[in-house]
Design an enzyme around this catalytic site. Structure first.
Site, PDB file in Angstrom:
ATOM      1  N   GLU A  34      46.611  56.463 -32.696  1.00 55.50           N
ATOM      2  CA  GLU A  34      46.568  55.033 -32.436  1.00 55.50           C
ATOM      3  C   GLU A  34      47.521  54.295 -33.349  1.00 55.50           C
ATOM      4  O   GLU A  34      47.715  54.658 -34.499  1.00 55.50           O
ATOM      5  CB  GLU A  34      45.164  54.487 -32.696  1.00 55.50           C
ATOM      6  CG  GLU A  34      44.179  54.785 -31.609  1.00 55.50           C
ATOM      7  CD  GLU A  34      42.911  53.955 -31.769  1.00 55.50           C
ATOM      8  OE1 GLU A  34      42.973  52.858 -32.365  1.00 55.50           O
ATOM      9  OE2 GLU A  34      41.871  54.412 -31.300  1.00 55.50           O
ATOM     10  N   HIS A  80      45.799  47.079 -31.233  1.00 55.61           N
ATOM     11  CA  HIS A  80      45.755  48.538 -31.388  1.00 55.61           C
ATOM     12  C   HIS A  80      46.002  49.196 -30.043  1.00 55.61           C
ATOM     13  O   HIS A  80      45.868  48.571 -28.995  1.00 55.61           O
ATOM     14  CB  HIS A  80      44.456  49.009 -32.053  1.00 55.61           C
ATOM     15  CG  HIS A  80      43.246  48.984 -31.165  1.00 55.61           C
ATOM     16  ND1 HIS A  80      42.503  47.845 -30.946  1.00 55.61           N
ATOM     17  CD2 HIS A  80      42.646  49.962 -30.458  1.00 55.61           C
ATOM     18  CE1 HIS A  80      41.489  48.126 -30.148  1.00 55.61           C
ATOM     19  NE2 HIS A  80      41.544  49.410 -29.820  1.00 55.61           N
ATOM     20  N   HIS A  82      45.494  52.398 -27.266  1.00 55.56           N
ATOM     21  CA  HIS A  82      44.602  53.445 -26.773  1.00 55.56           C
ATOM     22  C   HIS A  82      45.458  54.585 -26.244  1.00 55.56           C
ATOM     23  O   HIS A  82      46.348  54.341 -25.425  1.00 55.56           O
ATOM     24  CB  HIS A  82      43.729  52.924 -25.625  1.00 55.56           C
ATOM     25  CG  HIS A  82      42.579  52.072 -26.064  1.00 55.56           C
ATOM     26  ND1 HIS A  82      41.734  51.462 -25.186  1.00 55.56           N
ATOM     27  CD2 HIS A  82      42.136  51.761 -27.300  1.00 55.56           C
ATOM     28  CE1 HIS A  82      40.807  50.793 -25.855  1.00 55.56           C
ATOM     29  NE2 HIS A  82      41.041  50.941 -27.142  1.00 55.56           N
ATOM     30  N   ASP A  93      35.270  48.568 -30.526  1.00 56.71           N
ATOM     31  CA  ASP A  93      36.252  47.482 -30.500  1.00 56.71           C
ATOM     32  C   ASP A  93      35.541  46.131 -30.423  1.00 56.71           C
ATOM     33  O   ASP A  93      35.865  45.196 -31.167  1.00 56.71           O
ATOM     34  CB  ASP A  93      37.173  47.596 -29.274  1.00 56.71           C
ATOM     35  CG  ASP A  93      38.160  48.742 -29.379  1.00 56.71           C
ATOM     36  OD1 ASP A  93      38.368  49.252 -30.488  1.00 56.71           O
ATOM     37  OD2 ASP A  93      38.722  49.124 -28.334  1.00 56.71           O
TER      38      ASP A  93
HETATM   39 ZN    ZN Z   1      40.088  50.456 -28.873  1.00 58.01          ZN
END
Ligand code: ZN
Length: 132
Positions: A34, A80, A82, A93
């Site tokens: 990530e 962020h 995925h 999240d």
């Molecule tokens: Zn996430």
């Protein structure tokens, strides 16, 4: 939550294309891990990424640590990636969104121009204009 009050001058409505491209490129180059960063805005436009040391990790959704998050009024939220084709926020999240920031971008594989969405602190998808 009071740090990110409802002052309309702080309302985020857009992101610069350059910044969005940088997010997508960083997401691609971090894959399969990530990518995570903070979003800085000026006059309602997200224009800068702030990288946190030590936030990149191979384990999913462990990239942000609340105690490391700066108190900085120009920082409006996070981004962020995925490593899957799904940009919906996970339970972790959503929990994080409620605790920090006002706007959160999630990108998803393969990180093309359309592979992202922005969410408010309740995890509701929100409109974010891309501007040059
Ligand atoms: Zn996430």
């Amino acid at each position: 939550m009071s740090l990110f009050g409802k002052d309309p001058r702080n309302e985020v409505r857009a992101i610069r294309r350059k910044t969005l491209n940088m997010i997508l490129e960083s997401s691609r180059s971090s894959f399969p891990n990530e990518f995570g960063a903070l979003l800085r805005s000026k006059e309602g436009v997200i224009h800068e990424l702030v990288l946190l040391p030590g936030t990149i990790s191979g384990s999913r959704h462990a990239i942000f640590q609340l105690h490391m998050m700066p108190i900085d009024f120009s920082i409006v939220g996070t981004v962020h990636s995925h490593p899957s084709p799904n940009f919906s926020p996970s339970e972790a999240d959503l929990d994080f969104f409620r605790r920090y920031g006002r706007i959160h971008i999630v990108t998803s594989y393969p990180f093309e121009e359309v592979d992202w969405a922005a969410y408010d602190l309740n995890g509701e998808e929100m409109e974010l204009e891309v501007v040059d």
